[in-house]
Design a protein around this motif. Structure first.
Motif, short mmCIF file in Angstrom:
data_model
loop_
_atom_site.label_atom_id
_atom_site.label_comp_id
_atom_site.label_asym_id
_atom_site.label_seq_id
_atom_site.Cartn_x
_atom_site.Cartn_y
_atom_site.Cartn_z
N GLU A 1 0.81 -1.21 0.00
CA GLU A 1 0.00 0.00 0.00
C GLU A 1 0.85 1.28 0.00
O GLU A 1 0.31 2.38 -0.08
CB GLU A 1 -0.93 0.01 1.22
N ILE A 2 2.16 1.13 0.08
CA ILE A 2 3.03 2.30 0.04
C ILE A 2 3.25 2.70 -1.41
O ILE A 2 3.70 1.88 -2.23
CB ILE A 2 4.39 2.00 0.71
N PRO A 3 2.92 3.92 -1.78
CA PRO A 3 3.07 4.33 -3.18
C PRO A 3 4.53 4.53 -3.57
O PRO A 3 5.15 5.53 -3.24
CB PRO A 3 2.29 5.66 -3.24
N LEU A 4 5.09 3.55 -4.24
CA LEU A 4 6.48 3.59 -4.68
C LEU A 4 6.52 3.51 -6.20
O LEU A 4 5.86 2.66 -6.81
CB LEU A 4 7.27 2.42 -4.08
N LYS A 5 7.31 4.37 -6.81
CA LYS A 5 7.42 4.38 -8.26
C LYS A 5 8.82 3.98 -8.71
O LYS A 5 8.99 3.23 -9.68
CB LYS A 5 7.09 5.78 -8.80
N LEU A 6 9.83 4.46 -8.01
CA LEU A 6 11.21 4.23 -8.41
C LEU A 6 11.82 3.01 -7.73
O LEU A 6 12.88 2.54 -8.13
CB LEU A 6 12.05 5.47 -8.09
N VAL A 7 11.15 2.51 -6.69
CA VAL A 7 11.65 1.36 -5.93
C VAL A 7 10.78 0.15 -6.20
O VAL A 7 9.55 0.19 -6.00
CB VAL A 7 11.66 1.67 -4.42
#
Length: 293
Positions: A281-287
């Motif tokens: 649920e953590i919004p991560l784009k680059l990871v």
């Protein structure tokens, strides 16, 4: 200093009783394991002051939480400490990260969630591409030093992980042993663990000493924070990376001061363990995160 004879509520309470019978007017207890013992002691000894680090008093069944006027609780913003560690690791050049937490209790989850958000923030500041960073994420289900945890860490290193954030008490000893064998790196937790192994590049530490001193100062000035749970964050010197003993290659004191100042100013908004139910649920784009069981 009173060392409990066993890891049980009765043993913790017995050590508190020994301190009081020895003349203590203020009793400082470290860690969530003391929560139930302090819950009982605060009623049994209303004239004694208790300082509980890293927890809040509750009954053994967790059904009742109560902090009495003779007790002050210090809880730490682990997500901020984890954020600093993740940010620093990426800025120092690591792109393949690992997280080995102990049991998935709130403090451990907060460290892990902050670690991911710190890595994401650093990647953004460095203009890295989507998926440029990978994190292998794992809860061991215990806080032990054992062969299983060492083997898990060794496998993560064999698969390319460069540095593991070891966030689970004695789990860190297992990770350090694996790192030493693999020529890899470790991030410690809670306190400065640099002396335990040359593999430790830094530690996501809590400002335990500073916070205890602050509450003791308040006590002697007649301003004991009675019946409160104080959140020790960056603004209260409750979190830190021990830069004097860190083994970074490029991440500098100036870099640290800049990101720490943003935390103090409230410019960094972090999701806490209570805000999300899982890593997904953590919004991560680059990871890119891979969870392993």
């Amino acid at each position: 200093y009173y060392n409990p004879e066993a890891a049980t509520d009765d043993a913790y309470l017995a050590s508190i009783e020994l301190a009081i019978s020895g003349g203590a007017k203020v009793v400082v207890t470290p860690g969530y394991l003391f929560e139930s013992a302090v819950y009982a002691a605060q009623y049994d000894h209303p004239n004694i002051k208790f300082i509980l680090l890293d927890g809040e008093p509750h009954t053994p069944d967790y059904k009742t939480y109560q902090t009495e006027p003779n007790t002050a609780c210090l809880v730490y913003a682990e997500e901020e400490s984890g954020y600093l560690a993740g940010y620093a690791a990426v800025k120092d050049g690591f792109t393949k990260l690992g997280f080995m937490g102990g049991m998935a209790v709130p403090a451990v989850r907060a460290f892990g969630y902050g670690f991911l958000q710190g890595a994401e923030a650093a990647a953004k500041d460095m203009n890295l591409s989507d998926g440029a960073l990978t994190v292998t994420y794992h809860y061991t289900g215990n806080f032990d030093e054992n062969d299983t945890n060492k083997a898990t860490a060794a496998t993560m290193y064999q698969q390319g992980v460069e540095v593991i954030f070891a966030c689970g008490g004695a789990v860190g000893d297992s990770v350090m042993a694996a790192a030493e064998a693999a020529g890899a790196k470790v991030i410690g937790v809670d306190v400065d663990q640099s002396s335990q192994s040359e593999t430790v590049i830094t530690s996501a530490a809590k400002g335990l000493a500073a916070s205890v001193i602050a509450v003791l100062d308040a006590y002697y000035q007649g301003e004991f924070p009675a019946g409160q749970a104080l959140v020790m964050d960056a603004a209260a010197d409750g979190v830190e990376l021990p830069m004097a003993t860190s083994r970074f290659k490029t991440f500098s004191q100036a870099d640290y001061d800049a990101i720490f100042a943003k935390l103090v100013a409230g410019e960094v908004k972090l999701l806490k363990d209570s805000d999300v139910k899982s890593v997904a649920e953590i919004p991560l784009k680059l990871v890119a995160v891979t969870e392993i069981q």
